[in-house]
Every structure is written in structure tokens, then in C-alpha cells.
Design a protein around this motif. Structure first.
Motif, PDB file in Angstrom:
ATOM      1  N   UNK A 101      -9.699   0.631  -6.469  1.00 26.65           N
ATOM      2  CA  UNK A 101      -8.439   0.773  -7.183  1.00 26.65           C
ATOM      3  C   UNK A 101      -7.434   1.575  -6.367  1.00 26.65           C
ATOM      4  N   UNK A 102      -7.900   2.624  -5.718  1.00 26.47           N
ATOM      5  CA  UNK A 102      -7.010   3.428  -4.884  1.00 26.47           C
ATOM      6  C   UNK A 102      -6.496   2.614  -3.694  1.00 26.47           C
ATOM      7  N   UNK A 103      -7.372   1.805  -3.103  1.00 27.14           N
ATOM      8  CA  UNK A 103      -6.949   0.960  -1.987  1.00 27.14           C
ATOM      9  C   UNK A 103      -5.898  -0.051  -2.442  1.00 27.14           C
ATOM     10  N   UNK A 104      -6.076  -0.605  -3.638  1.00 20.45           N
ATOM     11  CA  UNK A 104      -5.101  -1.553  -4.168  1.00 20.45           C
ATOM     12  C   UNK A 104      -3.767  -0.871  -4.427  1.00 20.45           C
ATOM     13  N   UNK A 105      -3.805   0.323  -4.963  1.00 21.46           N
ATOM     14  CA  UNK A 105      -2.567   1.059  -5.233  1.00 21.46           C
ATOM     15  C   UNK A 105      -1.810   1.347  -3.944  1.00 21.46           C
ATOM     16  N   UNK A 106      -2.531   1.738  -2.910  1.00 17.31           N
ATOM     17  CA  UNK A 106      -1.869   2.019  -1.642  1.00 17.31           C
ATOM     18  C   UNK A 106      -1.279   0.752  -1.033  1.00 17.31           C
ATOM     19  N   UNK A 107      -1.981  -0.353  -1.211  1.00 14.97           N
ATOM     20  CA  UNK A 107      -1.513  -1.618  -0.642  1.00 14.97           C
ATOM     21  C   UNK A 107      -0.269  -2.130  -1.360  1.00 14.97           C
ATOM     22  N   UNK A 108      -0.231  -1.969  -2.680  1.00 15.54           N
ATOM     23  CA  UNK A 108       0.882  -2.501  -3.465  1.00 15.54           C
ATOM     24  C   UNK A 108       1.981  -1.482  -3.709  1.00 15.54           C
ATOM     25  N   UNK A 109       1.671  -0.200  -3.504  1.00 17.13           N
ATOM     26  CA  UNK A 109       2.653   0.837  -3.768  1.00 17.13           C
ATOM     27  C   UNK A 109       2.839   1.133  -5.243  1.00 17.13           C
ATOM     28  N   UNK A 110       1.905   0.691  -6.078  1.00 12.46           N
ATOM     29  CA  UNK A 110       1.988   0.927  -7.515  1.00 12.46           C
ATOM     30  C   UNK A 110       1.540   2.344  -7.839  1.00 12.46           C
ATOM     31  N   UNK A 111       2.264   2.983  -8.739  1.00 11.39           N
ATOM     32  CA  UNK A 111       1.968   4.377  -9.051  1.00 11.39           C
ATOM     33  C   UNK A 111       0.859   4.532 -10.082  1.00 11.39           C
TER      34      UNK A 111
END
Length: 287
Positions: free
Chosen positions: A258-268
Motif C-alpha cells: 500500500x505504501x509503494x502504491x501511494x508513493x507511485x500514485x502520489x495519493x495521500x
């Protein structure tokens, strides 16, 4: 968000009752069954023998070679539609964990095909689940996908009317547990948009992680509790500690992904309510 226990989002599912049971029994893939029926139909058309058809006393339709080619080609194109990609390994590993945990409890887990008690009412899912749901929707026939998306639109519309903060962002990370409890209580009668009239999940192979792990009795400070309102008793056997340790490892793997996805998409944020997972839009702030 505490990711120490995989089923945590469902723990907030109904504040006045135990968490609902989610579908966990593997079901036939409707797309594969439909394609199999279509392929049989194509073969039955191509097996027509004109020399014997004339002597057949039964009424029969006339198939011109041109029409037969059109029908066969159209069906062949349909059969060659690309299937949706498999869900990430974490999802398949969670399935395997649940199956082994169920076996370790000697079949006392009541999850069965058609048990939809916990498929009623919204609950939070992660952005990983949203991504996986969208992959599953992409592989559905257009009319099937449209029905699911339309139900999701109807549900999110009434949710936004009652909770205007959802019109600004669908992310739940700034919501308090009390606010989430109020929404899930108010809309506890809403079935999952993917639940059909026969109690089957329309996106079963791409369902959220919590739907895959829910059903195993939970333990807290040495006390075991039924995972849902259907579980009116606790199995005599306790789940071996190795399964709980594996559950923790899966939770850590989920947190990392989930953290990797957030970093990739820039979602907060990390979570949205289930119906939003079926909508095609960028998750986050709305304009």
C-alpha cells in the motif's frame, strides 16, 4: 491506519453488532463458464451437415455459409477477449491462508456459497483493493460491468447527500471512527454493488483482501470471538499460533504494498468506502 490485523476494516462494519461475514468460498468463474457455453455453441453450428439436414424430419433453420461465418467469427472474437490479469500474489496468498486456516479449524467456519450476510453494508477498503477491483471490472462483459457500476453510483450518490464531506474527497483517512460508524450504520442495508440476485459475487476473483480473510474467528488478549453474526459459537480448536504469525506477515506485506502504491500514485490516503472502489475516477480530492 493500523494494519496489524487484516480484517480490521470490517471491525468497523456495524458498531452495534459483530462484524459481518464476507464471501470466502471460492466460486466458479462466470466468464469461463459463459465462454465454454459459447464455444460449444460455435462447434454445434459448425457441425451441421447439409447432406443430412435435408432428410431430417424436424423443422430446421437454413444457415447460409456467409451467415455461419459471420456468427462464428463474431463468437470467436468474443472468446478471444483478453481476460483480466490475475490479482496480485498477496491476494492469492491470503486465499491460501484462509483455506488452510479453515482446514485447521476442522470445517467449523460457516462460510459457504450464498452466505451473504456480510456482503450487506459499506465498509472501508484500501487503494490496493480499488486497483484490484478495477482490474476485475475490466474483464467483465460490458452490460455486467455497467450494472455493477450503476449500483455503485446510486449508492455513492445517497451517501454523499447524507455525508457532504464525500463530495470533496472519497478518502477516509481524516474521518474519525465515529463518523465511519455513523455512515455504515445508516447504510447498513446497502448490498455490495457486485452482489447479484443469486448471492454470487460478480468480481469474486478480484474481491478485496478483507473479503478473503474474513470468517476466521479473531483473538484478542487470549479471548476468541466469532468473526461475524453467523458464527454463534467458537470452534473448540484454536487456530495454531503459526497461522496468526503468518497473518501478521500478510498484514505487513499489505502495508508495504500500500505504501509503494501511494508513493507511485502520489495519493495521500489509504482507504475509501467499498462502493467507490467500483467507480472509474481518480481517488482523492474532487474538483
Amino acid at each position: 491506519m493500523d494494519l496489524g490485523i487484516l480484517p480490521r476494516p470490517v471491525q468497523r462494519h456495524r458498531p452495534d453488532r459483530q462484524p459481518r461475514l464476507l464471501l470466502t468460498q471460492r466460486r466458479p468463474d462466470h466468464r469461463s463458464l459463459r465462454q465454454s457455453r459459447m464455444s460449444h455453441h460455435v462447434r454445434s453450428l459448425s457441425d451441421i451437415d447439409p447432406s443430412t439436414a435435408a432428410n431430417d424430419p424436424r423443422p430446421s433453420a437454413s444457415f447460409s455459409p456467409h451467415l455461419l461465418r459471420l456468427v462464428t467469427n463474431a463468437m470467436s472474437d468474443r472468446l478471444l477477449d483478453p481476460a483480466p490479469p490475475d490479482p496480485p500474489p498477496l491476494y492469492r496468498t491470503t486465499d491460501h491462508w484462509f483455506q488452510r486456516a479453515t482446514a485447521a479449524l476442522l470445517g467449523e467456519v460457516p462460510c459457504r456459497l450464498g452466505c451473504t450476510s456480510c456482503c450487506i453494508g459499506p465498509f472501508p477498503i484500501t487503494l490496493l483493493d480499488v486497483q484490484t477491483l478495477q482490474q476485475g471490472l475490466a474483464g467483465l462483459p460490458p452490460d455486467h460491468r455497467h450494472h455493477i457500476e450503476q449500483r455503485a453510483i446510486e449508492q455513492t450518490s445517497v451517501m454523499e447527500a447524507a455525508f457532504p464531506q464525500l463530495t470533496h474527497t472519497d478518502l477516509l483517512d481524516k474521518w474519525t471512527d465515529q463518523d465511519i460508524d455513523r455512515l455504515v450504520t445508516e447504510f447498513h442495508h446497502h448490498p455490495c454493488p457486485a452482489l447479484d440476485a443469486e448471492g454470487r459475487c460478480g468480481v469474486y476473483s478480484h474481491r478485496p483482501l478483507v473479503c478473503r480473510s474474513m470468517g476466521i474467528p479473531t483473538e484478542d488478549r487470549g479471548l476468541a470471538q466469532g468473526a461475524c453474526e453467523i458464527q454463534t459459537f467458537i470452534p473448540i480448536l484454536r487456530l495454531p499460533s503459526s497461522f496468526r504469525q503468518e497473518e501478521d506477515r500478510l498484514a505487513q506485506e499489505e502495508a508495504s504494498a500500500l505504501e509503494a502504491l501511494r508513493q507511485h500514485t502520489g495519493t495521500a490516503g489509504e482507504e475509501v468506502f467499498l462502493p467507490y472502489g467500483f467507480l472509474q475516477h481518480e481517488t482523492g480530492e474532487k474538483v
